[in-house]
Design an enzyme around this catalytic site. Structure first.
Site, PDB file in Angstrom:
ATOM      1  N   GLU A 103       0.841  -1.198   0.000  1.00 17.28           N
ATOM      2  CA  GLU A 103       0.000   0.000   0.000  1.00 17.28           C
ATOM      3  C   GLU A 103       0.881   1.255   0.000  1.00 17.28           C
ATOM      4  O   GLU A 103       1.873   1.335   0.725  1.00 17.28           O
ATOM      5  CB  GLU A 103      -0.878  -0.003   1.245  1.00 17.28           C
ATOM      6  N   LYS A 160      -9.051   3.301  -2.869  1.00 20.88           N
ATOM      7  CA  LYS A 160      -9.508   2.817  -1.564  1.00 20.88           C
ATOM      8  C   LYS A 160     -10.859   3.451  -1.230  1.00 20.88           C
ATOM      9  O   LYS A 160     -11.001   4.677  -1.198  1.00 20.88           O
ATOM     10  CB  LYS A 160      -8.474   3.168  -0.495  1.00 20.88           C
ATOM     11  N   CYS A 192      -5.734  -2.901   2.532  1.00 20.42           N
ATOM     12  CA  CYS A 192      -5.631  -2.820   3.981  1.00 20.42           C
ATOM     13  C   CYS A 192      -6.967  -3.103   4.667  1.00 20.42           C
ATOM     14  O   CYS A 192      -7.560  -4.150   4.436  1.00 20.42           O
ATOM     15  CB  CYS A 192      -5.042  -1.461   4.381  1.00 20.42           C
TER      16      CYS A 192
END
Length: 308
Positions: A45, A132, A166
């Protein structure tokens, strides 16, 4: 999915706030993976663009201090544009070494930054991106929210490749959106280096009956500049992220990892037959689903603040 393919997961560090240098490092690591036979490589990430571990951008409740705005300016300058030279150079690297690259970046979208994953096909260049959907905690101060328009799984010669970033992996509906697209290689670029992350990715592999490739950085305090204003312990040798990268099979088995406290690339051979056999007794969007009882609706329309 291709009958068999070799994949790689990079556990290394960004060069904080220096996108050009990090792009060069990305290419070197991708080249190393390719020379070791990998056809796909996954990076952590925010690898290109920096994960600002420990910064609080001086934003207490009800107040924003000028020092924090200076930190954000530096962070913005270190991010990348989708059509910028950094990603162009990585596209060329993918083509030169015939390797599919899944890369976490900090993307400039106007004046807003997004935590994004790009999919780079060696023959076609950038074939998709995932913004995200839900930045976690104080990430919401510095990153915008993605929308459903980037939830697509990418088709490739290696198989169907998806990415969930994540703590998005704790969103059951988002995972289901991936499974419904028959994701085979499920990538989890992350900044979570806790012991509990392993149980998360094992569960996802078992639930989705897919391979899970998890990449986290290993980076120490001395890799940041002296004026980096982290609120975490300021030991120059202190570990800011300790890794934990791993590759998990579709029955939840740990193929490799988790690896901690070192810079490395881990490898595994993926096998299509294993995927098919794993779904004999469980398919979350097939014979084990109950659409007569449960349903999930996914809005894949891009959300614009102003429509003309």
């Amino acid at each position: 999915m291709k009958s068999q393919c070799k994949v790689a997961v990079v556990q290394d560090s960004s060069i904080p706030f220096d996108a050009i240098a990090t792009a060069k490092k990305t290419c070197k690591l991708a080249e190393e993976a390719a020379l070791n036979g990998a056809e796909l490589v996954v990076f952590p990430e925010a690898f290109l663009g920096t994960y600002p571990k420990g910064l609080n951008f001086d934003a207490p409740i009800g107040k924003r201090l000028p020092e924090g705005r200076e930190d954000f300016m530096r962070y913005y300058d270190g991010a990348v544009d989708m059509d910028g030279e950094e990603l162009r150079s990585i596209e060329e690297c993918a083509t030169q070494h015939n390797i599919f690259i899944v890369l976490g970046i900090i993307e400039r979208g106007g004046s807003t930054l997004y935590c994004t994953v790009v999919f780079i096909d060696p023959k076609k260049g950038i074939v998709g991106k995932r913004r995200k959907l839900m930045p976690t905690g104080s990430e919401r101060l510095i990153w915008g929210f993605g929308d459903g328009s980037t939830l697509d799984v990418v088709d490739s010669e290696l198989g169907k490749i998806g990415a969930v970033i994540c703590w998005e992996n704790y969103m059951p509906a988002l995972r289901s959106a991936m499974y419904a697209q028959h994701v085979e290689i499920y990538c989890t670029p992350t900044a979570d280096d806790r012991d509990t992350w392993l149980s998360t990715i094992q569960h996802i592999a078992m639930e989705g009956r897919c391979y899970v490739l998890s990449a986290c950085q290993y980076i120490t305090r001395d890799e940041f500049s002296e004026d980096y204003r982290s609120v975490l312990p300021d030991n120059p040798d202190g570990v800011m992220m300790r890794g934990g990268s791993a590759i998990i099979g579709p029955l939840g088995e740990v193929i490799v990892g988790p690896v901690f406290n070192e810079k490395t690339i881990v490898y595994a051979e993926l096998d299509r037959a294993t995927l098919i056999k794993s779904k004999m007794d469980f398919d979350p969007v097939g014979h084990y689903s109950r659409p007569d009882v449960f349903s999930i609706s996914v809005d894949k329309e891009a959300k614009e603040a102003v429509k003309y």
